[in-house]
Design a protein around this motif. Structure first.
Motif, PDB file in Angstrom:
ATOM      1  N   LEU A  74       0.830  -1.209   0.000  1.00 58.78           N
ATOM      2  CA  LEU A  74       0.000   0.000   0.000  1.00 58.78           C
ATOM      3  C   LEU A  74       0.868   1.265   0.000  1.00 58.78           C
ATOM      4  O   LEU A  74       0.551   2.238  -0.667  1.00 58.78           O
ATOM      5  N   ARG A  75       1.964   1.249   0.789  1.00 59.78           N
ATOM      6  CA  ARG A  75       2.876   2.404   0.850  1.00 59.78           C
ATOM      7  C   ARG A  75       4.283   1.889   1.042  1.00 59.78           C
ATOM      8  O   ARG A  75       4.525   1.071   1.930  1.00 59.78           O
ATOM      9  N   PRO A  76       5.226   2.354   0.236  1.00 61.26           N
ATOM     10  CA  PRO A  76       6.611   1.930   0.456  1.00 61.26           C
ATOM     11  C   PRO A  76       7.186   2.610   1.702  1.00 61.26           C
ATOM     12  O   PRO A  76       6.699   3.658   2.115  1.00 61.26           O
ATOM     13  N   GLN A  77       8.229   2.005   2.246  1.00 60.21           N
ATOM     14  CA  GLN A  77       8.905   2.614   3.400  1.00 60.21           C
ATOM     15  C   GLN A  77       9.566   3.910   2.970  1.00 60.21           C
ATOM     16  O   GLN A  77      10.157   3.955   1.891  1.00 60.21           O
ATOM     17  N   VAL A  78       9.456   4.958   3.782  1.00 61.73           N
ATOM     18  CA  VAL A  78      10.159   6.206   3.462  1.00 61.73           C
ATOM     19  C   VAL A  78      10.965   6.649   4.677  1.00 61.73           C
ATOM     20  O   VAL A  78      10.675   6.258   5.806  1.00 61.73           O
ATOM     21  N   GLU A  79      11.957   7.451   4.412  1.00 62.09           N
ATOM     22  CA  GLU A  79      12.781   8.011   5.493  1.00 62.09           C
ATOM     23  C   GLU A  79      11.906   8.948   6.320  1.00 62.09           C
ATOM     24  O   GLU A  79      11.169   9.763   5.759  1.00 62.09           O
TER      25      GLU A  79
END
Ligand code: SAH
Length: 250
Positions: A74-79
């Protein structure tokens, strides 16, 4: 009324890989089936702080565990923003509130600090960690802040990295206003916010904190705030002026 489609969102330790299965523990299985009344075939959302946020389908629900089939990213990992919170633990209810609100406001790490006037109930980092997980699940974060064991103020100041700005909340500071102080810091991506105990810092502690090269002393207005209010106010200002509340378009 129609229920929101993905109303269950859980943090899990396991790796999240497309088309694989993960196991929910007893407490999570109970929450999913008994509290949220989900059934086999229905969806839920999972995150682990590393692999982004995934949609999963319940495959099996038992008393001691449940199985979920991972089906869609659904959402990629982000910093995320690098903000540490140093706070002197207060009574249990206020400490819980601090953990919950700091999680909602996006801190990365929470470090309880022992100061001279810290007068806290016995603090269990493990319990606070569970509160942080719950707040992260609810606030749709992609990570859970790490709660450290309590450390002495001296140790915290000694271990502070050179490139981390320390926002020191000083209840009797009559220098520049908070927006000018925070707004004028340039080129910093690592932050720490320090809030004292109900009894305040001693003069000696204040001197030591303010003599750190990394310290930026902050007044949160002319009234004395409770520690938990100061935490919320300082993190709000920091996120708005330097953190992830700023629009990418600015
Ligand atoms: N009993 C103390 C107040 C402690 S308030 C006294 O009378 O001086 C607890 C903590 O919240 C303080 O140590 C400080 O870090 C923060 N705080 C409270 N009010 C603040 C203010 N107006 N500005 C900045 N920090 C504040």
């Amino acid at each position: 009324m129609a229920q929101k489609q993905y109303s269950v969102r859980l943090f899990i330790d396991a790796d999240l890989i497309n088309d694989s299965g993960v196991v929910l523990d007893r407490a999570q299985a109970h929450y999913v089936s008994t509290v949220m009344r989900k059934q086999v075939g229905e969806t839920l959302v999972l995150f682990n702080g590393r692999d982004g946020e995934w949609l999963g389908h319940l495959q099996e629900i038992k008393k001691n565990h449940a199985l979920v089939h991972i089906t869609e990213l659904l959402r990629p990992q982000v910093e995320e923003a690098d903000i540490q919170l140093f706070f002197a633990p207060v009574k249990k209810i206020q400490t819980s509130l601090i953990i919950q609100k700091a999680t909602e406001l996006g801190v990365k790490e929470i470090i309880p600090v022992q100061t001279i006037r810290t007068n806290a109930d016995r603090m269990k980092a493990e319990k606070l960690q569970l509160q942080a997980i719950e707040a992260a699940e609810q606030s749709e974060r992609l990570t859970v802040p790490i709660i450290q064991e309590i450390q002495k103020l001296d140790q915290v100041l000694k271990n502070l990295e050179d490139d981390r700005a320390l926002v020191f909340c000083h209840e009797r500071y009559d220098g520049k206003d908070a927006v000018s102080v925070l707004g004028s810091v340039k080129g910093i991506t690592k932050w720490a916010v320090l809030v004292g105990p109900e009894g305040g810092f001693t003069d000696e502690e204040r001197k030591r904190i303010m003599s750190c090269d990394q310290a930026h002393t902050l007044s949160l207005g002319p009234r004395i705030l409770r520690a938990e209010t100061a935490v919320i106010a300082a993190l709000t200002l920091l996120q708005a002026l330097q953190g992830d509340w700023r629009s990418a378009i600015n």
